[in-house]
Design a protein around this motif. Structure first.
Motif, PDB file in Angstrom:
ATOM      1  N   GLN A  23      -7.657  12.163   6.181  1.00  0.00           N
ATOM      2  CA  GLN A  23      -6.188  12.283   5.019  1.00  0.00           C
ATOM      3  C   GLN A  23      -5.841  11.520   6.734  1.00  0.00           C
ATOM      4  OE1 GLN A  23      -3.941  15.524   3.910  1.00  0.00           O
ATOM      5  NE2 GLN A  23      -5.784  15.764   2.163  1.00  0.00           N
ATOM      6  N   GLY A  24      -5.869  10.107   6.632  1.00  0.00           N
ATOM      7  CA  GLY A  24      -5.078   9.662   7.510  1.00  0.00           C
ATOM      8  C   GLY A  24      -6.104   9.551   9.026  1.00  0.00           C
ATOM      9  N   ASP A  25      -5.591  10.145   9.834  1.00  0.00           N
ATOM     10  CA  ASP A  25      -5.884   9.893  11.294  1.00  0.00           C
ATOM     11  C   ASP A  25      -7.129  11.527  11.448  1.00  0.00           C
ATOM     12  OD1 ASP A  25      -3.674  10.978  11.666  1.00  0.00           O
ATOM     13  OD2 ASP A  25      -4.247  10.262  13.924  1.00  0.00           O
ATOM     14  N   LYS A  26      -6.830  12.507  10.164  1.00  0.00           N
ATOM     15  CA  LYS A  26      -6.680  13.965  10.129  1.00  0.00           C
ATOM     16  C   LYS A  26      -7.910  13.482   9.477  1.00  0.00           C
ATOM     17  CE  LYS A  26      -2.199  15.190  10.680  1.00  0.00           C
ATOM     18  NZ  LYS A  26      -0.823  15.578   9.869  1.00  0.00           N
ATOM     19  N   LEU A  27      -9.013  14.851   9.842  1.00  0.00           N
ATOM     20  CA  LEU A  27      -9.826  15.648   8.830  1.00  0.00           C
ATOM     21  C   LEU A  27      -9.585  17.489   8.363  1.00  0.00           C
ATOM     22  CD1 LEU A  27     -13.380  14.032  10.614  1.00  0.00           C
ATOM     23  CD2 LEU A  27     -12.424  13.281   8.638  1.00  0.00           C
ATOM     24  N   ILE A  28      -9.618  17.304   6.874  1.00  0.00           N
ATOM     25  CA  ILE A  28      -8.551  18.333   6.829  1.00  0.00           C
ATOM     26  C   ILE A  28      -9.759  19.319   5.570  1.00  0.00           C
ATOM     27  CG2 ILE A  28      -6.832  19.887   5.396  1.00  0.00           C
ATOM     28  CD1 ILE A  28      -5.288  17.145   6.320  1.00  0.00           C
ATOM     29  N   LEU A  29     -10.406  20.644   6.387  1.00  0.00           N
ATOM     30  CA  LEU A  29     -11.426  21.401   5.097  1.00  0.00           C
ATOM     31  C   LEU A  29     -10.228  22.538   5.062  1.00  0.00           C
ATOM     32  CD1 LEU A  29     -14.150  21.361   4.019  1.00  0.00           C
ATOM     33  CD2 LEU A  29     -14.404  23.187   6.434  1.00  0.00           C
ATOM     34  N   ASN A  30      -9.690  22.699   3.571  1.00  0.00           N
ATOM     35  CA  ASN A  30      -8.617  23.297   3.750  1.00  0.00           C
ATOM     36  C   ASN A  30      -9.593  24.439   2.611  1.00  0.00           C
ATOM     37  OD1 ASN A  30      -9.403  22.912   0.698  1.00  0.00           O
ATOM     38  ND2 ASN A  30      -7.712  21.191   0.092  1.00  0.00           N
ATOM     39  N   ARG A  31      -8.772  25.786   2.033  1.00  0.00           N
ATOM     40  CA  ARG A  31      -9.793  27.483   1.799  1.00  0.00           C
ATOM     41  C   ARG A  31     -10.463  27.323   1.058  1.00  0.00           C
ATOM     42  NH1 ARG A  31      -7.727  32.146   1.968  1.00  0.00           N
ATOM     43  NH2 ARG A  31      -6.634  32.454   3.701  1.00  0.00           N
ATOM     44  N   LYS A  32      -9.713  26.274  -0.535  1.00  0.00           N
ATOM     45  CA  LYS A  32     -10.351  25.894  -1.725  1.00  0.00           C
ATOM     46  C   LYS A  32     -11.571  25.137  -0.699  1.00  0.00           C
ATOM     47  CE  LYS A  32      -9.178  24.777  -5.941  1.00  0.00           C
ATOM     48  NZ  LYS A  32      -8.286  23.837  -7.232  1.00  0.00           N
ATOM     49  N   ALA A  33     -11.920  24.289  -0.755  1.00  0.00           N
ATOM     50  CA  ALA A  33     -12.852  23.519   0.080  1.00  0.00           C
ATOM     51  C   ALA A  33     -14.205  24.213   0.893  1.00  0.00           C
ATOM     52  CB  ALA A  33     -12.511  22.552   0.414  1.00  0.00           C
ATOM     53  N   ALA A  34     -13.237  24.866   1.749  1.00  0.00           N
ATOM     54  CA  ALA A  34     -14.111  26.185   2.307  1.00  0.00           C
ATOM     55  C   ALA A  34     -14.791  27.527   1.181  1.00  0.00           C
ATOM     56  CB  ALA A  34     -13.523  27.255   3.091  1.00  0.00           C
ATOM     57  N   GLU A  35     -14.496  27.413   0.396  1.00  0.00           N
ATOM     58  CA  GLU A  35     -15.567  28.333  -0.332  1.00  0.00           C
ATOM     59  C   GLU A  35     -16.084  27.870  -1.812  1.00  0.00           C
ATOM     60  OE1 GLU A  35     -11.073  29.451  -3.210  1.00  0.00           O
ATOM     61  OE2 GLU A  35     -11.280  31.605  -1.418  1.00  0.00           O
ATOM     62  N   ARG A  36     -15.955  26.417  -1.694  1.00  0.00           N
ATOM     63  CA  ARG A  36     -17.487  25.934  -2.333  1.00  0.00           C
ATOM     64  C   ARG A  36     -18.246  25.736  -1.155  1.00  0.00           C
ATOM     65  NH1 ARG A  36     -12.614  22.294  -4.078  1.00  0.00           N
ATOM     66  NH2 ARG A  36     -13.289  21.218  -2.426  1.00  0.00           N
ATOM     67  N   LEU A  37     -17.706  25.990  -0.212  1.00  0.00           N
ATOM     68  CA  LEU A  37     -18.740  26.153   0.972  1.00  0.00           C
ATOM     69  C   LEU A  37     -19.680  27.486   0.680  1.00  0.00           C
ATOM     70  CD1 LEU A  37     -17.563  23.279   3.368  1.00  0.00           C
ATOM     71  CD2 LEU A  37     -19.657  22.693   1.859  1.00  0.00           C
ATOM     72  N   ASP A  79     -18.990  25.267  16.390  1.00  0.00           N
ATOM     73  CA  ASP A  79     -19.445  24.899  15.140  1.00  0.00           C
ATOM     74  C   ASP A  79     -18.327  24.865  13.276  1.00  0.00           C
ATOM     75  OD1 ASP A  79     -22.175  25.882  15.938  1.00  0.00           O
ATOM     76  OD2 ASP A  79     -21.497  27.323  16.068  1.00  0.00           O
ATOM     77  N   MET A  80     -17.027  25.855  13.458  1.00  0.00           N
ATOM     78  CA  MET A  80     -15.993  25.203  13.393  1.00  0.00           C
ATOM     79  C   MET A  80     -15.445  23.920  13.111  1.00  0.00           C
ATOM     80  SD  MET A  80     -14.886  28.998  14.419  1.00  0.00           S
ATOM     81  CE  MET A  80     -12.580  28.806  13.042  1.00  0.00           C
ATOM     82  N   VAL A  81     -15.137  23.739  14.408  1.00  0.00           N
ATOM     83  CA  VAL A  81     -15.044  21.824  14.015  1.00  0.00           C
ATOM     84  C   VAL A  81     -16.275  20.707  13.614  1.00  0.00           C
ATOM     85  CG1 VAL A  81     -14.284  19.773  15.780  1.00  0.00           C
ATOM     86  CG2 VAL A  81     -13.924  22.727  16.669  1.00  0.00           C
ATOM     87  N   GLN A  82     -17.247  21.203  13.956  1.00  0.00           N
ATOM     88  CA  GLN A  82     -18.357  20.769  13.536  1.00  0.00           C
ATOM     89  C   GLN A  82     -18.461  20.549  11.677  1.00  0.00           C
ATOM     90  OE1 GLN A  82     -20.454  17.937  15.048  1.00  0.00           O
ATOM     91  NE2 GLN A  82     -21.132  17.609  13.275  1.00  0.00           N
ATOM     92  N   LEU A  83     -18.498  21.467  11.197  1.00  0.00           N
ATOM     93  CA  LEU A  83     -18.210  22.067   9.993  1.00  0.00           C
ATOM     94  C   LEU A  83     -17.083  20.937   9.015  1.00  0.00           C
ATOM     95  CD1 LEU A  83     -18.740  25.714   9.057  1.00  0.00           C
ATOM     96  CD2 LEU A  83     -19.886  23.666   8.245  1.00  0.00           C
ATOM     97  N   VAL A  84     -15.984  20.998  10.059  1.00  0.00           N
ATOM     98  CA  VAL A  84     -14.591  19.702   9.761  1.00  0.00           C
ATOM     99  C   VAL A  84     -14.767  18.512   9.724  1.00  0.00           C
ATOM    100  CG1 VAL A  84     -12.115  19.263  10.210  1.00  0.00           C
ATOM    101  CG2 VAL A  84     -13.265  21.894  10.027  1.00  0.00           C
ATOM    102  N   MET A  85     -15.711  18.376  11.036  1.00  0.00           N
ATOM    103  CA  MET A  85     -16.229  17.240  10.710  1.00  0.00           C
ATOM    104  C   MET A  85     -17.211  16.325   9.605  1.00  0.00           C
ATOM    105  SD  MET A  85     -14.626  15.761  13.392  1.00  0.00           S
ATOM    106  CE  MET A  85     -15.756  14.314  14.269  1.00  0.00           C
TER     107      MET A  85
END
Length: 71
Positions: A21-35, A9-15
């Protein structure tokens, strides 16, 4: 994943909501707080049974609780 305490479920949220960013998907703390803020707002809308916003172009005309398909 399991060794790092990461579940599917965590991976799905990040997806879905992560920033590319390049070949990475990043969900940082600030973005998670907005969610989290959005999730609390969605919970309030869910408690109301939904929400309707009537708009014309960029102008919001009115808003009301969703009461089914009749509106």
């Amino acid at each position: 994943m399991s060794q790092r305490g990461i579940n599917k479920d965590m991976v799905q949220l990040v997806m879905e909501y992560g920033e590319q960013q390049g070949d990475k998907l990043i969900l940082n703390r600030k973005a998670a707080e907005r969610l989290m803020h959005a999730a609390r707002t969605l919970a309030k809308i869910l408690d109301k049974g939904g929400l309707v916003v009537v708009a014309a172009g960029e102008s919001q005309l009115t808003t009301y609780n969703y009461e089914g398909r009749s509106h």
